[in-house]
Design a protein around this motif. Sequence first.
Motif, PDB file in Angstrom:
ATOM      1  N   ARG A 200       0.815  -1.215   0.000  1.00 26.91           N
ATOM      2  CA  ARG A 200       0.000   0.000   0.000  1.00 26.91           C
ATOM      3  C   ARG A 200       0.853   1.270   0.000  1.00 26.91           C
ATOM      4  NH1 ARG A 200      -2.672  -3.662   3.489  1.00 26.91           N
ATOM      5  NH2 ARG A 200      -4.857  -4.038   2.954  1.00 26.91           N
ATOM      6  N   VAL A 201       2.159   1.116   0.142  1.00 27.13           N
ATOM      7  CA  VAL A 201       3.048   2.270   0.263  1.00 27.13           C
ATOM      8  C   VAL A 201       3.348   2.870  -1.108  1.00 27.13           C
ATOM      9  CG1 VAL A 201       5.421   2.950   0.836  1.00 27.13           C
ATOM     10  CG2 VAL A 201       4.100   1.541   2.428  1.00 27.13           C
ATOM     11  N   GLN A 202       3.213   4.178  -1.202  1.00 26.90           N
ATOM     12  CA  GLN A 202       3.553   4.899  -2.429  1.00 26.90           C
ATOM     13  C   GLN A 202       4.610   5.969  -2.172  1.00 26.90           C
ATOM     14  OE1 GLN A 202       0.069   6.286  -4.593  1.00 26.90           O
ATOM     15  NE2 GLN A 202      -1.117   4.493  -3.967  1.00 26.90           N
ATOM     16  N   LYS A 203       4.354   6.863  -1.222  1.00 25.18           N
ATOM     17  CA  LYS A 203       5.273   7.964  -0.934  1.00 25.18           C
ATOM     18  C   LYS A 203       6.109   7.625   0.297  1.00 25.18           C
ATOM     19  CE  LYS A 203       3.472  12.082  -1.141  1.00 25.18           C
ATOM     20  NZ  LYS A 203       2.504  13.178  -0.849  1.00 25.18           N
ATOM     21  N   MET A 204       7.404   7.918   0.225  1.00 30.95           N
ATOM     22  CA  MET A 204       8.333   7.553   1.294  1.00 30.95           C
ATOM     23  C   MET A 204       9.287   8.690   1.617  1.00 30.95           C
ATOM     24  SD  MET A 204       9.245   3.716  -0.060  1.00 30.95           S
ATOM     25  CE  MET A 204       9.091   4.206  -1.781  1.00 30.95           C
ATOM     26  N   TYR A 205       9.968   8.532   2.741  1.00 30.88           N
ATOM     27  CA  TYR A 205      10.998   9.469   3.181  1.00 30.88           C
ATOM     28  C   TYR A 205      12.060   8.649   3.898  1.00 30.88           C
ATOM     29  CZ  TYR A 205      13.079  13.611   5.423  1.00 30.88           C
ATOM     30  OH  TYR A 205      13.942  14.606   5.846  1.00 30.88           O
ATOM     31  N   TYR A 206      13.322   9.022   3.697  1.00 28.11           N
ATOM     32  CA  TYR A 206      14.426   8.304   4.339  1.00 28.11           C
ATOM     33  C   TYR A 206      15.154   9.226   5.296  1.00 28.11           C
ATOM     34  CZ  TYR A 206      19.048   6.059   4.775  1.00 28.11           C
ATOM     35  OH  TYR A 206      20.211   5.519   5.258  1.00 28.11           O
ATOM     36  N   PHE A 207      15.212   8.815   6.570  1.00 24.42           N
ATOM     37  CA  PHE A 207      15.929   9.530   7.617  1.00 24.42           C
ATOM     38  C   PHE A 207      17.245   8.784   7.847  1.00 24.42           C
ATOM     39  CE2 PHE A 207      16.694  10.208  12.261  1.00 24.42           C
ATOM     40  CZ  PHE A 207      16.750  11.600  12.271  1.00 24.42           C
ATOM     41  N   PRO A 208      18.367   9.299   7.307  1.00 22.91           N
ATOM     42  CA  PRO A 208      19.618   8.516   7.242  1.00 22.91           C
ATOM     43  C   PRO A 208      20.447   8.515   8.522  1.00 22.91           C
ATOM     44  CG  PRO A 208      19.954  10.628   6.212  1.00 22.91           C
ATOM     45  CD  PRO A 208      18.507  10.607   6.663  1.00 22.91           C
ATOM     46  N   HIS A 209      19.822   8.099   9.623  1.00 20.70           N
ATOM     47  CA  HIS A 209      20.515   8.057  10.916  1.00 20.70           C
ATOM     48  C   HIS A 209      20.154   6.759  11.635  1.00 20.70           C
ATOM     49  CE1 HIS A 209      21.574  12.317  10.443  1.00 20.70           C
ATOM     50  NE2 HIS A 209      20.320  12.501  10.046  1.00 20.70           N
ATOM     51  N   ASN A 210      21.016   6.351  12.569  1.00 16.33           N
ATOM     52  CA  ASN A 210      20.779   5.123  13.339  1.00 16.33           C
ATOM     53  C   ASN A 210      19.769   5.404  14.451  1.00 16.33           C
ATOM     54  OD1 ASN A 210      22.631   3.540  11.871  1.00 16.33           O
ATOM     55  ND2 ASN A 210      24.336   4.346  13.070  1.00 16.33           N
ATOM     56  N   LEU A 211      18.503   5.457  14.065  1.00 19.50           N
ATOM     57  CA  LEU A 211      17.451   5.829  15.002  1.00 19.50           C
ATOM     58  C   LEU A 211      17.182   4.753  16.044  1.00 19.50           C
ATOM     59  CD1 LEU A 211      15.109   7.753  15.806  1.00 19.50           C
ATOM     60  CD2 LEU A 211      13.682   6.470  14.191  1.00 19.50           C
TER      61      LEU A 211
END
Length: 339
Positions: A200-211
Amino acid sequence: MSQQKLLTITVPCYNSQDYMRGCIESLLVGGERVEIIIIDDGSTDATGAIADEYASAHPTVVKVIHQENGGHGEGINQGTKHATGIYFKVVDSDDKMSEDFPAFLDALEKCEREGGVDLVVSNYYYVHTDGIGDRSIDYSSVLPKNRIFEWKDTKRFRLHQMLTIHSSTFRTALVKEWDEPLPRKVFYEDNLMICKTLPRVQKMYYFPHNLYRYWIGRPDQSVQEAAIIKRYTHQLLVSEKSFAACDLDNITEPMLKKYLRHELFMLFGISVMFARLNKSDEADAKLEEMWDNCKKHNYKWGRHYRHRTPLAIICMGGKFGRAVAIFFYRMANKIVRFN
């Protein structure tokens, strides 16, 4: 009327009194932007009392659900049912968020200002209790950084790069759309959560840290080898259900389909190695039963994974096939050290 929370975090807890405080304290840093739902899954120690203590001290942030033991999956089910935040994440009670958590919430707010996304991916970090083999699972080679993107903007994932509950934060509306809840009292069901939601996923965002800090090494963890040998049928069931949930023939976005094929390949590989570790004829029979069920659901793709991928090598019958599968398991664990 109070403002809607930005992020709901569900924390499934079972007899977690010895380590849950560290987890919850790392989440409270999010302040009023977060909703923390602690699931006391029929604990017999002080878990429930500790959860109530936090709810009393932080009534606008922490909620507690006490339930009969239903397993980790039922904890997630209850979290999705009661979640009111815009986004949804699962954090296990023996894990923690890193110091990047406030910046992550800032990123979620940025996404909302720009129209919102379905999935936010972040790196996670293996932390071993003995301090050996700590490492990051990083997605910077395959995902654009710090901007909203779609599947067409992604690159091919490498073998070790799977989207997991540790790396994934979904839009809450998507997890509330599941056709059925996660199975009760079944381990490794978090993989099914991913496969039920990703199509169901279309739009995404990447947070490039070791959360997310993923702690490895407790003797009672489900990824320990003794637990794997005992519960291999759980992984077989999860892989079978994940195969059905992905429904590859109905995925039209090419890069999403490529990723789901990768995810299923890895899940099936894990299933085969778990079953072969059991070293029994019964486990071999259960493994073939999984493949038969997948073929009944979709013969083309079931046959593809069973016979036309490298999985055919570790599915070979008899002691030799078991030895090959176990060899690959030992090599993979030596490289990644997942238990």
